[in-house]
Design a protein around this motif. Structure first.
Motif, PDB file in Angstrom:
ATOM      1  N   LYS A 131       0.832  -1.206   0.000  1.00  0.00           N
ATOM      2  CA  LYS A 131       0.000   0.000   0.000  1.00  0.00           C
ATOM      3  C   LYS A 131       0.862   1.249   0.000  1.00  0.00           C
ATOM      4  O   LYS A 131       0.543   2.245  -0.652  1.00  0.00           O
ATOM      5  CB  LYS A 131      -0.935   0.005   1.217  1.00  0.00           C
ATOM      6  CG  LYS A 131      -2.063  -1.009   1.116  1.00  0.00           C
ATOM      7  CD  LYS A 131      -2.984  -0.921   2.311  1.00  0.00           C
ATOM      8  CE  LYS A 131      -4.121  -1.940   2.210  1.00  0.00           C
ATOM      9  NZ  LYS A 131      -5.013  -1.891   3.396  1.00  0.00           N
ATOM     10  N   ALA A 132       1.972   1.203   0.725  1.00  0.00           N
ATOM     11  CA  ALA A 132       2.889   2.349   0.747  1.00  0.00           C
ATOM     12  C   ALA A 132       3.497   2.564  -0.633  1.00  0.00           C
ATOM     13  O   ALA A 132       3.574   3.698  -1.121  1.00  0.00           O
ATOM     14  CB  ALA A 132       3.991   2.125   1.786  1.00  0.00           C
ATOM     15  N   ALA A 133       3.933   1.482  -1.275  1.00  0.00           N
ATOM     16  CA  ALA A 133       4.514   1.586  -2.621  1.00  0.00           C
ATOM     17  C   ALA A 133       3.494   2.158  -3.606  1.00  0.00           C
ATOM     18  O   ALA A 133       3.826   3.020  -4.436  1.00  0.00           O
ATOM     19  CB  ALA A 133       5.008   0.221  -3.085  1.00  0.00           C
ATOM     20  N   ALA A 134       2.245   1.707  -3.494  1.00  0.00           N
ATOM     21  CA  ALA A 134       1.185   2.218  -4.370  1.00  0.00           C
ATOM     22  C   ALA A 134       0.938   3.701  -4.106  1.00  0.00           C
ATOM     23  O   ALA A 134       0.712   4.487  -5.041  1.00  0.00           O
ATOM     24  CB  ALA A 134      -0.097   1.424  -4.164  1.00  0.00           C
ATOM     25  N   ARG A 135       1.009   4.106  -2.836  1.00  0.00           N
ATOM     26  CA  ARG A 135       0.796   5.505  -2.463  1.00  0.00           C
ATOM     27  C   ARG A 135       1.916   6.384  -3.026  1.00  0.00           C
ATOM     28  O   ARG A 135       1.676   7.497  -3.473  1.00  0.00           O
ATOM     29  CB  ARG A 135       0.727   5.636  -0.940  1.00  0.00           C
ATOM     30  CG  ARG A 135       0.356   7.009  -0.440  1.00  0.00           C
ATOM     31  CD  ARG A 135       0.205   7.035   1.064  1.00  0.00           C
ATOM     32  NE  ARG A 135      -0.879   6.174   1.492  1.00  0.00           N
ATOM     33  CZ  ARG A 135      -0.710   5.020   2.141  1.00  0.00           C
ATOM     34  NH1 ARG A 135       0.501   4.582   2.428  1.00  0.00           N
ATOM     35  NH2 ARG A 135      -1.755   4.299   2.509  1.00  0.00           N
ATOM     36  N   ILE A 136       3.141   5.877  -3.001  1.00  0.00           N
ATOM     37  CA  ILE A 136       4.263   6.637  -3.567  1.00  0.00           C
ATOM     38  C   ILE A 136       4.035   6.864  -5.057  1.00  0.00           C
ATOM     39  O   ILE A 136       4.219   7.973  -5.571  1.00  0.00           O
ATOM     40  CB  ILE A 136       5.595   5.896  -3.322  1.00  0.00           C
ATOM     41  CG1 ILE A 136       5.920   5.888  -1.834  1.00  0.00           C
ATOM     42  CG2 ILE A 136       6.732   6.549  -4.112  1.00  0.00           C
ATOM     43  CD1 ILE A 136       7.005   4.895  -1.451  1.00  0.00           C
ATOM     44  N   ARG A 137       3.630   5.804  -5.765  1.00  0.00           N
ATOM     45  CA  ARG A 137       3.357   5.939  -7.206  1.00  0.00           C
ATOM     46  C   ARG A 137       2.227   6.947  -7.456  1.00  0.00           C
ATOM     47  O   ARG A 137       2.294   7.740  -8.402  1.00  0.00           O
ATOM     48  CB  ARG A 137       3.006   4.573  -7.798  1.00  0.00           C
ATOM     49  CG  ARG A 137       4.192   3.606  -7.844  1.00  0.00           C
ATOM     50  CD  ARG A 137       3.844   2.316  -8.577  1.00  0.00           C
ATOM     51  NE  ARG A 137       4.956   1.389  -8.548  1.00  0.00           N
ATOM     52  CZ  ARG A 137       5.069   0.379  -7.677  1.00  0.00           C
ATOM     53  NH1 ARG A 137       4.106   0.162  -6.785  1.00  0.00           N
ATOM     54  NH2 ARG A 137       6.122  -0.416  -7.705  1.00  0.00           N
ATOM     55  N   LYS A 138       1.202   6.907  -6.604  1.00  0.00           N
ATOM     56  CA  LYS A 138       0.074   7.827  -6.744  1.00  0.00           C
ATOM     57  C   LYS A 138       0.530   9.265  -6.499  1.00  0.00           C
ATOM     58  O   LYS A 138       0.136  10.187  -7.225  1.00  0.00           O
ATOM     59  CB  LYS A 138      -1.033   7.440  -5.753  1.00  0.00           C
ATOM     60  CG  LYS A 138      -2.311   8.235  -5.915  1.00  0.00           C
ATOM     61  CD  LYS A 138      -3.406   7.704  -5.015  1.00  0.00           C
ATOM     62  CE  LYS A 138      -4.682   8.515  -5.153  1.00  0.00           C
ATOM     63  NZ  LYS A 138      -5.739   8.023  -4.240  1.00  0.00           N
ATOM     64  N   ASN A 139       1.377   9.464  -5.474  1.00  0.00           N
ATOM     65  CA  ASN A 139       1.894  10.806  -5.192  1.00  0.00           C
ATOM     66  C   ASN A 139       2.751  11.315  -6.346  1.00  0.00           C
ATOM     67  O   ASN A 139       2.652  12.477  -6.736  1.00  0.00           O
ATOM     68  CB  ASN A 139       2.697  10.809  -3.883  1.00  0.00           C
ATOM     69  CG  ASN A 139       1.802  10.846  -2.656  1.00  0.00           C
ATOM     70  OD1 ASN A 139       0.700  11.374  -2.697  1.00  0.00           O
ATOM     71  ND2 ASN A 139       2.273  10.280  -1.558  1.00  0.00           N
ATOM     72  N   ALA A 140       3.571  10.431  -6.911  1.00  0.00           N
ATOM     73  CA  ALA A 140       4.409  10.813  -8.049  1.00  0.00           C
ATOM     74  C   ALA A 140       3.544  11.240  -9.231  1.00  0.00           C
ATOM     75  O   ALA A 140       3.833  12.231  -9.918  1.00  0.00           O
ATOM     76  CB  ALA A 140       5.322   9.661  -8.445  1.00  0.00           C
TER      77      ALA A 140
END
Length: 197
Positions: free
Chosen positions: A80-89
């Motif tokens: 979920k954290a990795a997905a959130r980073i991609r979403k923020n990017a």
């Protein structure tokens, strides 16, 4: 949570829902960290490749990309954290050439033959406060021995004020700042001692 300075100043970042999952770094601490890094690199991050080792939301890495860093590799074991980073990017419209996201246990990173963005000139460490300094030290030493860190790489370490400092091999402590329950240290691997308090 918002970007404090640089190109994306004021832009919002999606933070984790549960504070038990990730402990977000405060704006003040991120500004302090960015200031320490900018000073270390002579205010020019254009050649700086970063490893954000316990990335969480990616806030610290994005803060430095906003200020002109060349590349950041975000690592977090939580999907979920990795997905959130991609979403923020994506929401920041960050160029895909400036970042990579790796969903993996960072403690296993030294054993990888290749890591996107390596060798890194800056290693950001914001591990869980419960993680012992000895384990974080072992990670830094492992990354250095594997060739994932550049010669004289800088290490930015956020930890609880009451906890021990890390002591990687051939590292020199340059600066240390604290605010409330949080302390931030800047070290350089293989550097000469020109420390400030």
């Amino acid at each position: 949570m918002r970007i404090v300075g640089g190109e994306w100043r004021g832009r919002a970042l999606e933070a984790p829902d549960g504070r038990d999952v990730t402990r977000p770094t405060t704006d003040r601490t991120r500004e302090q960290m960015a200031s320490m890094v900018m000073s270390a690199f002579g205010l020019d991050l254009s050649d700086v490749s970063i490893l954000d080792a316990f990335a969480g939301s990616g806030a610290i890495g994005f803060e430095l990309l906003s200020r002109g860093a060349a590349h950041c590799t975000f690592v977090d074991a939580d999907r979920k954290a990795a997905a959130r980073i991609r979403k923020n990017a994506s929401s920041l419209k960050a160029s895909k050439s400036t970042y990579d996201v790796i969903c993996a246990d960072v403690m296993h990173l030294p054993s990888r033959m290749e890591v996107q963005g390596a060798p890194f000139s800056l290693l950001i460490l914001d591990p869980p406060y419960a993680m012992p300094a000895s384990k974080v030290t072992a990670l830094v030493d492992g990354l250095a021995q594997a060739g994932h860190l550049a010669k004289e790489a800088y290490v930015l370490y956020e930890h609880a004020t009451h906890s021990e400092s890390i002591s990687p091999s051939k590292a020199v402590a340059l600066k240390s700042k604290s605010h409330g329950t949080t302390a931030v240290e800047l070290l350089r691997i293989g550097g000469e001692d020109d420390s400030e308090g």
